[in-house]
Design an enzyme around this catalytic site. Structure first.
Site, PDB file in Angstrom:
ATOM      1  N   GLU A 164     -20.027  -8.814 -12.586  1.00  0.00           N
ATOM      2  CA  GLU A 164     -18.456  -8.278 -13.236  1.00  0.00           C
ATOM      3  C   GLU A 164     -17.624  -8.746 -11.997  1.00  0.00           C
ATOM      4  OE1 GLU A 164     -15.171  -6.091 -14.194  1.00  0.00           O
ATOM      5  OE2 GLU A 164     -16.441  -6.117 -12.289  1.00  0.00           O
ATOM      6  N   GLU A 165     -17.942  -8.424 -10.788  1.00  0.00           N
ATOM      7  CA  GLU A 165     -17.050  -8.560 -10.187  1.00  0.00           C
ATOM      8  C   GLU A 165     -16.452  -9.906  -9.618  1.00  0.00           C
ATOM      9  OE1 GLU A 165     -15.273  -6.044  -9.019  1.00  0.00           O
ATOM     10  OE2 GLU A 165     -16.523  -4.158  -8.705  1.00  0.00           O
TER      11      GLU A 165
ATOM     12  N   ASP B 179     -15.752   1.380 -17.654  1.00  0.00           N
ATOM     13  CA  ASP B 179     -15.396   0.709 -16.408  1.00  0.00           C
ATOM     14  C   ASP B 179     -14.728   1.806 -15.686  1.00  0.00           C
ATOM     15  OD1 ASP B 179     -15.296  -0.930 -13.845  1.00  0.00           O
ATOM     16  OD2 ASP B 179     -15.597  -2.873 -15.141  1.00  0.00           O
TER      17      ASP B 179
END
Length: 291
Positions: free
Chosen positions: A197-198, A217
């Site tokens: 995701e990052e 999140d």
């Protein structure tokens, strides 16, 4: 990001111990069905965090690093870290400004912090590139920063990189609750724990038939936002655009009906796994909540 094999295995083992049957995708995401039938919903969270990677072993035995994800150099300066080699274990170090003593460096305060102006100093007696190479350290090794996790007496959790392991913990708790209380959800629920995701491509795979993707999140706190650290945050729009109107409405309605303290906000510099699913072309409704 990209260095998540151990935490993914922890997730698989934990979910299996609960009685679920998780599966791992080719790139390492963990997906599990936690119950229900019809109109499948994904709850997506991610275990990958920000960090760094060795970009160069310098002639003096220091390490130039490059960021993994969006961690600013000024937020990493002074942090203890570990360099994880591919075959020779881990080595402790510190990320610090080049020429790090304010008593020596007259430009200390004025130096712009970037990954070109900081370096990792190893806690090893190394004086040259060759000394470092003898330890088994090489370009491409990951650098992991100390999270400095603290749980205060007043019940606050303080840590770096709670984004998004905290939400993964919440989802594990939810799965455990459903199993132990023998609760069947009104619709099919997947938990999709992603590992990229990052760096922007976590939830680029979605099981067939899924109608909604809700990213669980981190909520944001800051100037111009209504949310504080004790509320559930519902995002109406981020840097990719608005979240699905009906999903946001449903989240607000659910919060009100269950007396859950919440705030709806717009995040100007944010992206989520739900955004990635839409960018990948999936015909799904999407939403974002976070602690």
């Amino acid at each position: 990001s990209a260095f998540t094999k151990e935490v993914a295995q922890y997730l698989v083992s934990t979910l299996e111990e609960m009685g679920f049957t998780p599966e791992r995708s080719r790139k390492g995401n963990v997906c599990v069905t936690i119950g229900g039938e019809g109109s499948p919903l994904i709850l997506a969270a991610h275990v990958d965090t920000l960090g760094a990677m060795v970009a160069e072993i310098k002639a003096n035995g220091r390490l130039r690093v490059t960021a993994v994800g969006g961690m600013n150099a000024n937020n990493a300066e002074g942090e203890n870290c570990k360099v994880v080699t591919r075959f020779n274990g881990k080595y402790d170090g510190t990320l610090q400004l080049i020429n790090a003593s304010i008593h020596v460096n007259g430009e200390y305060n004025d130096t712009k912090r970037s990954y070109d102006s900081v370096e990792v100093v190893l806690d090893e007696k190394v004086k040259s590139k060759e000394d470092v190479e003898k330890l088994g350290i090489m370009t491409g090794d990951f650098v992991c920063f100390d999270p400095r996790t603290t749980v205060t007496e007043s019940g606050y959790i303080k840590s770096r990189f709670l984004d998004d392991k905290l939400s993964v913990g919440i989802l594990l708790g939810y799965a455990k609750y459903l199993k132990e209380e023998n609760v069947t959800p009104e619709r099919m629920i997947y938990q999709h724990i992603t590992v990229f995701e990052e760096v922007g491509h976590g939830a680029a795979s979605v099981p067939e038939g899924v109608t909604e993707v809700i990213s669980v999140d981190m909520g944001c706190v800051g100037d111009g936002l209504a949310c504080d650290e004790t509320q559930v945050s519902i995002c109406a729009k981020d840097s990719h655009g608005p979240y699905h109107y009906d999903v946001v409405n449903g989240l607000v309605k659910a919060a009100k009906e269950n007396n859950i303290d919440f705030a709806v906000d717009v995040y100007p510099y944010y992206g989520s796994d739900a955004d990635v699913a839409l960018t990948a072309g999936y015909d799904v409704r999407h939403g974002l909540i976070g602690s």
